[in-house]
Scaffold this motif. Structure first.
Motif, PDB file in Angstrom:
ATOM      1  N   UNK A  77      63.827 114.102 -22.247  1.00 17.07           N
ATOM      2  CA  UNK A  77      63.552 112.800 -22.219  1.00 17.07           C
ATOM      3  C   UNK A  77      62.126 112.392 -21.915  1.00 17.07           C
ATOM      4  N   UNK A  78      61.008 113.019 -21.441  1.00 13.57           N
ATOM      5  CA  UNK A  78      59.904 112.848 -21.449  1.00 13.57           C
ATOM      6  C   UNK A  78      59.054 112.382 -23.009  1.00 13.57           C
ATOM      7  N   UNK A  79      59.701 112.970 -23.894  1.00 14.09           N
ATOM      8  CA  UNK A  79      59.056 112.323 -25.394  1.00 14.09           C
ATOM      9  C   UNK A  79      60.211 111.892 -26.055  1.00 14.09           C
ATOM     10  N   UNK A 124      69.453 122.046 -24.834  1.00 15.07           N
ATOM     11  CA  UNK A 124      69.544 121.131 -23.956  1.00 15.07           C
ATOM     12  C   UNK A 124      68.343 120.057 -24.016  1.00 15.07           C
ATOM     13  N   UNK A 125      67.275 120.841 -24.809  1.00 10.37           N
ATOM     14  CA  UNK A 125      66.003 119.914 -25.352  1.00 10.37           C
ATOM     15  C   UNK A 125      66.511 118.696 -26.001  1.00 10.37           C
ATOM     16  N   UNK A 126      67.340 119.214 -27.264  1.00  7.48           N
ATOM     17  CA  UNK A 126      67.874 118.125 -28.135  1.00  7.48           C
ATOM     18  C   UNK A 126      69.029 117.449 -27.807  1.00  7.48           C
ATOM     19  N   UNK A 127      69.933 118.033 -26.959  1.00  2.00           N
ATOM     20  CA  UNK A 127      70.831 117.347 -26.658  1.00  2.00           C
ATOM     21  C   UNK A 127      70.740 116.134 -25.738  1.00  2.00           C
ATOM     22  N   UNK A 128      69.550 116.143 -25.220  1.00  2.00           N
ATOM     23  CA  UNK A 128      69.179 114.928 -24.046  1.00  2.00           C
ATOM     24  C   UNK A 128      69.026 113.739 -24.761  1.00  2.00           C
ATOM     25  N   UNK A 129      69.014 113.815 -25.915  1.00  2.00           N
ATOM     26  CA  UNK A 129      68.533 112.476 -26.630  1.00  2.00           C
ATOM     27  C   UNK A 129      69.945 111.456 -26.416  1.00  2.00           C
ATOM     28  N   UNK A 193      54.370 106.011 -23.593  1.00  2.00           N
ATOM     29  CA  UNK A 193      54.291 107.439 -23.235  1.00  2.00           C
ATOM     30  C   UNK A 193      53.896 107.708 -21.739  1.00  2.00           C
ATOM     31  N   UNK A 194      52.974 106.462 -21.213  1.00  2.00           N
ATOM     32  CA  UNK A 194      52.500 106.583 -19.903  1.00  2.00           C
ATOM     33  C   UNK A 194      53.396 105.852 -18.891  1.00  2.00           C
ATOM     34  N   UNK A 195      54.153 104.963 -19.439  1.00  2.00           N
ATOM     35  CA  UNK A 195      55.207 104.031 -18.601  1.00  2.00           C
ATOM     36  C   UNK A 195      55.961 104.910 -17.508  1.00  2.00           C
ATOM     37  N   UNK A 196      56.572 105.791 -17.930  1.00  2.00           N
ATOM     38  CA  UNK A 196      57.327 106.616 -17.002  1.00  2.00           C
ATOM     39  C   UNK A 196      56.596 107.168 -16.125  1.00  2.00           C
ATOM     40  N   UNK A 197      55.261 107.761 -16.312  1.00  2.00           N
ATOM     41  CA  UNK A 197      54.777 108.261 -15.221  1.00  2.00           C
ATOM     42  C   UNK A 197      53.925 107.448 -14.309  1.00  2.00           C
ATOM     43  N   UNK A 198      53.781 106.212 -14.715  1.00  2.00           N
ATOM     44  CA  UNK A 198      53.123 105.119 -13.873  1.00  2.00           C
ATOM     45  C   UNK A 198      54.285 104.643 -12.745  1.00  2.00           C
ATOM     46  N   UNK A 199      55.428 104.515 -13.274  1.00  2.00           N
ATOM     47  CA  UNK A 199      56.633 104.331 -12.651  1.00  2.00           C
ATOM     48  C   UNK A 199      56.814 105.273 -11.503  1.00  2.00           C
ATOM     49  N   UNK A 200      56.779 106.647 -11.878  1.00  2.00           N
ATOM     50  CA  UNK A 200      57.124 107.830 -10.988  1.00  2.00           C
ATOM     51  C   UNK A 200      55.807 107.773  -9.897  1.00  2.00           C
ATOM     52  N   UNK A 201      54.501 107.359 -10.296  1.00  2.00           N
ATOM     53  CA  UNK A 201      53.626 107.512  -9.287  1.00  2.00           C
ATOM     54  C   UNK A 201      53.388 106.429  -8.392  1.00  2.00           C
ATOM     55  N   UNK A 202      53.855 105.160  -8.734  1.00  2.00           N
ATOM     56  CA  UNK A 202      53.560 103.744  -8.157  1.00  2.00           C
ATOM     57  C   UNK A 202      54.747 103.109  -7.496  1.00  2.00           C
ATOM     58  N   UNK A 203      55.913 103.324  -8.209  1.00  2.00           N
ATOM     59  CA  UNK A 203      57.129 102.628  -7.413  1.00  2.00           C
ATOM     60  C   UNK A 203      58.028 103.639  -6.622  1.00  2.00           C
ATOM     61  N   UNK A 204      58.160 103.029  -5.294  1.00  2.00           N
ATOM     62  CA  UNK A 204      58.882 103.706  -4.500  1.00  2.00           C
ATOM     63  C   UNK A 204      60.440 103.883  -4.884  1.00  2.00           C
ATOM     64  N   UNK A 205      61.030 103.095  -5.575  1.00  2.00           N
ATOM     65  CA  UNK A 205      62.309 102.984  -5.912  1.00  2.00           C
ATOM     66  C   UNK A 205      62.574 104.125  -6.876  1.00  2.00           C
ATOM     67  N   UNK A 206      61.768 104.228  -8.024  1.00  2.00           N
ATOM     68  CA  UNK A 206      61.766 105.458  -9.005  1.00  2.00           C
ATOM     69  C   UNK A 206      61.225 106.761  -8.274  1.00  2.00           C
ATOM     70  N   UNK A 207      60.863 106.947  -7.062  1.00  2.00           N
ATOM     71  CA  UNK A 207      60.622 107.933  -6.503  1.00  2.00           C
ATOM     72  C   UNK A 207      61.916 108.256  -5.463  1.00  2.00           C
ATOM     73  N   UNK A 332      63.618 108.737 -15.246  1.00  2.00           N
ATOM     74  CA  UNK A 332      62.864 109.557 -14.171  1.00  2.00           C
ATOM     75  C   UNK A 332      63.929 110.175 -13.302  1.00  2.00           C
ATOM     76  N   UNK A 333      65.160 109.424 -13.145  1.00  2.00           N
ATOM     77  CA  UNK A 333      66.340 109.798 -12.510  1.00  2.00           C
ATOM     78  C   UNK A 333      66.845 111.009 -13.340  1.00  2.00           C
TER      79      UNK A 333
END
Length: 387
Positions: A77-79, A124-129, A193-207, A332-333
């Protein structure tokens, strides 16, 4: 301008489609979502047989054959999520599903444990789509008051699977454009590409929510990895009979789908009416409190029902909170729960420091599951209160 939740009566707006037109694509995609998670646990009842045929003697490598699939599931899901937002979900889904099919089929021809582990990881890598990418489509098609049931139908597939192995246009207007046409393609890719990382770092809900969901998922895969030994060794069941015990996980999931989604939508509507039609994502969280308590009390039937009830609340909470960007929040989840699903079965064989000794061997099944239940209370209740 009409709001996203109360759009104008444009027949091309997905929220105004007839009910049948909404449910057909949702049902079709649920089929994809059923198959790839099924592959995560299809090997569970036969881990001992696989170990003998491929000469797997290391205690930790047997659960690795099962859980390595989830490592790929978590990395994909990262990419894949940014690619689906740039090039469209259908293209990405079809391409990656074809790759999943190829690698998953190749697992049957593996001659060594290394081949099997690598092929399972790529599957698993490709099945995650297919998993998690379509929650934002549910947000496009269904209003907030309708999403509970839609998400339940969609979410039940990846939970049942292991147990059985925008559109908006205005008629006549042609000078429309998306915000992405104002940016270069490189800038579009960078933002996504960076939206997910920003959510993980800055949003408590997504943590907080991924931490909780990850714990649930990890416990589920401990069950998949180690309970076959309970059924075959302690209760002397044949593998073909022991595997039927996984039906109890499916029964718990279906039970939660019927009960939880109805209760979740009714609580949501009641709280909105009480607050003068003000919509808040927190209105999706109350059901997680009793579900967390049940989670700590029960295992197998009650455990999976409670875990699924929490999953429904988690997913609808994220969709209501982040709207068009809900795919990033849900990713993220997905990432963390896949990592915990991969790591928990392995971690449980090292917890006591003895490389060849399992926690279940030290504490037995009763005390080990009790310990996991207390941990669930310690993580789950604070997580719900923080929301």
């Amino acid at each position: 301008m009409a709001s996203a939740e109360h759009p104008c009566q444009d027949p091309l707006n997905p929220k105004n489609w007839p009910r049948g037109r909404k449910w057909r694509p949702l049902t079709a995609v649920s089929g994809f979502v059923l198959m790839s998670p099924l592959s995560t646990t299809i090997v569970a009842p036969s881990l001992d047989v696989i170990a003998r045929e491929l000469n797997i003697t290391d205690t930790a490598q047997k659960p690795l054959v099962l859980s390595i699939f989830l490592l790929g599931f978590g990395i994909g899901p990262l990419f894949i999520s940014p690619l689906s937002e740039i090039f469209g979900r259908t293209r990405v889904l079809q391409l990656f599903n074809a790759m999943y099919l190829a690698f998953n089929t190749s697992c049957g021809f593996a001659q060594t444990k290394d081949q099997l582990i690598v092929l399972r990881f790529l599957s698993g890598l490709f099945g995650s789509a297919s998993v998690g990418r379509w929650y934002c489509t549910i947000g496009d098609m269904f209003n907030a008051s309708e999403r509970g049931k839609a998400i339940a139908v969609y979410s039940v597939a990846p939970l049942i699977g292991p147990t059985i192995g925008p559109i908006a246009e205005l008629e006549g207007v042609t000078n429309l454009y998306t915000e992405y046409k104002l940016s270069s393609k490189r800038e579009v890719i960078r933002i996504n590409m960076i939206r997910l990382l920003k959510l993980l770092v800055t949003h408590p809900v997504v943590q907080v929510l991924p931490l909780y969901q990850g714990h649930l998922y990890g416990n589920i895969y401990i069950t998949y990895a180690y309970f076959p030994t309970l059924w075959t060794v302690r209760y002397h069941q044949q593998v073909s009979i022991a595997s039927l015990n996984y039906l109890s996980l499916g029964i718990g999931t279906v039970f939660a789908a019927e009960i939880t989604t109805h209760m979740n939508d009714q609580i949501y509507k009641f709280l909105i009416a009480r607050d003068n039609d003000e919509d808040r994502p927190e209105f999706r969280a109350p059901i997680m409190v009793p579900a967390t308590v049940i989670l700590a009390i029960g295992l197998i039937l009650i455990f999976t029902a409670a875990a699924y009830a929490c999953t429904i609340s988690n997913n609808t909470f994220i969709i209501n909170t982040y709207g068009r960007y809900s795919a990033s929040g849900l990713t993220a989840i997905s990432i963390l729960k896949c990592f915990t699903g991969f790591a928990f079965p392995l971690f449980s064989s090292h917890l006591w420091g003895d490389y060849q000794q399992l926690v279940y061997d030290v504490l037995d099944y009763g005390w080990t599951n009790s310990m996991l239940g207390f941990i669930a209370l310690g993580i789950g209740l604070p997580a719900v209160l923080l929301l």
